[in-house]
Design an enzyme around this catalytic site. Structure first.
Site, PDB file in Angstrom:
ATOM      1  N   ASP A 182      61.064 -12.078  10.313  1.00 45.42           N
ATOM      2  CA  ASP A 182      60.980 -11.450  11.631  1.00 45.42           C
ATOM      3  C   ASP A 182      59.987 -12.212  12.519  1.00 45.42           C
ATOM      4  OD1 ASP A 182      61.568  -9.500  13.547  1.00 45.42           O
ATOM      5  OD2 ASP A 182      61.481  -7.884  12.068  1.00 45.42           O
ATOM      6  N   ASP A 247      67.313  -4.519  18.289  1.00 44.00           N
ATOM      7  CA  ASP A 247      67.912  -3.566  17.355  1.00 44.00           C
ATOM      8  C   ASP A 247      68.880  -2.637  18.104  1.00 44.00           C
ATOM      9  OD1 ASP A 247      65.931  -4.821  15.986  1.00 44.00           O
ATOM     10  OD2 ASP A 247      64.777  -3.016  15.521  1.00 44.00           O
TER      11      ASP A 247
HETATM   12  C1  GLA Z   1      62.388  -5.755  14.042  1.00 50.87           C
HETATM   13  C2  GLA Z   1      63.763  -6.147  13.534  1.00 50.87           C
HETATM   14  C3  GLA Z   1      64.392  -5.004  12.774  1.00 50.87           C
HETATM   15  C4  GLA Z   1      63.496  -4.554  11.644  1.00 50.87           C
HETATM   16  C5  GLA Z   1      62.132  -4.190  12.210  1.00 50.87           C
HETATM   17  C6  GLA Z   1      61.110  -3.883  11.157  1.00 50.87           C
HETATM   18  O1  GLA Z   1      62.492  -4.813  15.042  1.00 50.87           O
HETATM   19  O2  GLA Z   1      64.572  -6.521  14.613  1.00 50.87           O
HETATM   20  O3  GLA Z   1      65.660  -5.379  12.285  1.00 50.87           O
HETATM   21  O4  GLA Z   1      63.384  -5.562  10.686  1.00 50.87           O
HETATM   22  O5  GLA Z   1      61.602  -5.249  12.992  1.00 50.87           O
HETATM   23  O6  GLA Z   1      59.927  -3.493  11.775  1.00 50.87           O
END
Ligand code: GLA
Length: 544
Positions: A182, A247
């Protein structure tokens, strides 16, 4: 078009295989084809489950064991789902004096005699014992996304910066098969993703060489820096998939804060749209529009089917976010429909493209499948009213002759149709079909300039024409080495795409790519320049 008589001596198996694909060779073109044209195998998009959407940072050993068991007992594993991915929340940021990750022993207890609490190898063995694969998660920065928690207090230092080689070696030694990296920490520190992810790609490659176990690399910087233009070759190595957006929805954990949150259909459509970069999906690299929210609160069964159809037509990774222990029968049927999964997993590995748009929000998407003349076609109605949407076979790159149509969600063969198929599509709904017709002709081009494998030597194709803007291009090349070689493809002078050319042995191999050939007539120019030294030897291209 390049004069055919300027081409090199022909190879017959190449001619035969082109003919099977419906590609017509002119006389001199068929003289080109006297060797074995191998279709290079393409790894399909990954299929699995991720802990984030339904468990957030409450993930622990029990959750993972339950989900892994459910992946088998629900029939999901049999349908092809295999990765059980532990997302953020598994690690609380502690390291020992040597910098090794320290894991909470209570959250991750020993699962078998001889195992040690706090040793992640224990959960990996459990997952592997069910015939599944295991995924893990970290951040490219010092801190991770846990500094902005959805549940509970912020947790610092859950990133791998300063420990890339150590951490990725640790993940590989634990036995993990997959890692998602990430970008929250990198973003906070204003790091350059191309630099950090290059180091990470090299660390993953090094850990793979040391353990014989390469981690499948999921790069997650949400598409902010156009990873589709560089992530397939970053630091001389490759990420396998890269996120193209944020997301779809923040986590929905029952009985915890935000448990009333809902996934939304517009959110699904928006992530789908942001994930469309067809020129970047080839030889097993995939745009990743996020874990699916199929079966999560907020979507109807019909919307779940559209969501699944969108991910399948775009050859997206199929990572389920819903709790596998509580799937409804309808959700399970949606996630495991074999015809729909076959569209996503098709061995050509190409992304669907929008081939027609009737007015506002009535769209036809087409994904070329590996069987000659086959297309998966999505008739998508984004409007508030039911509407008739027509797929014209020539828009799909097929000729005008009759084609058969199968509806994938009803499983019904609908019969044979001449030149087009149309259906009435409900508001905010979609129809997913496979059309089986005849390929339209392709034209073969030999290089107009350059050739050769050395760095700095471009191979150019000029005067290229195409019937469709986003054209399928078949590339014949040689890579006699034992590792992929890389080249950049610049089309009409635009930002390059980085293409991997896997080993071919001594005979030429063939890969499919898609390129935006948007100049009229024969005005398109394709330039390949090696990124690796040596690069691939590109021999010819065939264009629809
Ligand atoms: C980001 C990613 C998600 C998830 C979260 C975890 O937002 O895009 O898919 O992995 O972090 O905190």
């Amino acid at each position: 078009m390049q004069r055919l008589e300027e081409r090199k001596p022909a190879r017959s198996a190449w001619a035969l295989s082109l003919a099977m694909m419906g590609i017509v060779l002119c006389e001199a073109g068929s003289l080109l084809a006297q060797g074995v044209a191998k279709q290079i195998p393409v790894p399909p998009p990954p299929m699995g489950w991720s802990s984030w959407n339904s468990f957030s940072n409450t993930v622990d050993s029990q959750v993972i064991a339950d989900q892994a068991r459910a992946m088998v007992s629900t029939g999901m594993a049999k349908a092809g789902y295999q990765y059980v991915n532990i997302d953020e929340g598994w690690w609380l940021g502690a390291r020992d004096a040597e910098g090794n990750i320290l894991v909470d022993a209570k959250t991750w207890p020993a699962l078998a005699p001889g195992d040690h609490p706090g040793d992640m190898a224990s959960i990996v063995r459990f997952i592997h014992g069910l015939g599944l694969k295991a995924g893990i998660y970290t951040d490219a920065g010092m801190d991770g996304c846990s500094m902005y928690p959805d549940l509970g207090p912020p947790i610092p230092h859950v990133g791998s910066e300063g420990h890339y080689e150590q951490d990725f070696l640790q993940f590989a030694k634990w036995g993990f098969d997959y890692v998602k990296v990430d970008w929250c920490g990198g973003d906070k520190e204003k790091l350059d993703p191309a630099v950090q992810y290059a180091e990470i790609a090299r660390a993953i490659a090094k850990a793979g060489a040391a353990t014989g176990h390469r981690l499948y690399f999921s790069l997650c910087e949400w598409g902010n820096n156009s990873p589709w233009t560089w992530a397939s070759n970053v630091g001389g190595a490759s990420a396998d998939i890269w996120r193209t957006s944020g997301d779809i929805v923040a986590p929905i954990v029952p009985h915890r804060e935000h448990s009333g949150r809902l996934a939304s259909f517009p959110g699904v459509l928006s992530n789908f749209d942001q994930g469309i970069h067809p020129e970047a999906e080839h030889t097993g690299f995939y745009n990743d529009p996020d874990m699916m929210v199929v079966g999560m609160p907020g979507l109807t069964d019909a919307q779940n089917r559209v969501h699944m159809s969108l991910w399948a037509i775009s050859a997206a990774p199929l990572l389920v976010g819903a709790d596998l222990t509580t799937l409804s029968d309808a959700t399970r049927a949606t996630l495991t429909n074999p015809d729909v999964l076959a569209v996503d997993q098709d061995s050509l590995g190409l992304q669907g493209v929008k081939v027609a748009s009737q007015g506002n929000g009535l769209e036809v998407w087409s994904k070329a499948l590996s069987a000659p003349g086959e297309r998966a076609v999505l008739l998508l109605n984004r409007t508030g009213d039911a509407a008739s949407i027509a797929a014209h076979f020539v828009d799909l790159g097929l000729d005008d002759s009759a084609a058969t149509v199968r509806d994938l969600w009803s499983g019904k063969d609908l019969g044979s149709f001449n030149s087009s198929y149309f259906a009435t599509v409900a508001s905010n709904d979609a129809v997913l079909i496979v059309v089986r017709g005849r390929e339209s002709k392709q034209t073969i081009y030999s290089p107009s300039a350059g050739g050769g494998m050395n760095k700095g030597q471009e191979t150019g194709f000029a005067h290229v024409s195409s019937r469709v803007p986003m054209a399928r291009v078949r590339v014949a090349y040689r890579n006699p080495g034992n590792a992929p070689r890389y080249a950049e493809l610049r089309v009409n002078g635009r930002i390059a795409t980085r293409i991997a050319f896997p080993p071919t042995g001594s005979e030429p191999g063939v890969i499919w790519i898609q390129a935006l050939l948007d100049r009229t007539g024969d005005g398109n120019v394709l330039d390949f320049s090696p990124l690796s030294d040596p690069g691939p030897a590109i021999e010819l291209i065939a264009v629809e």
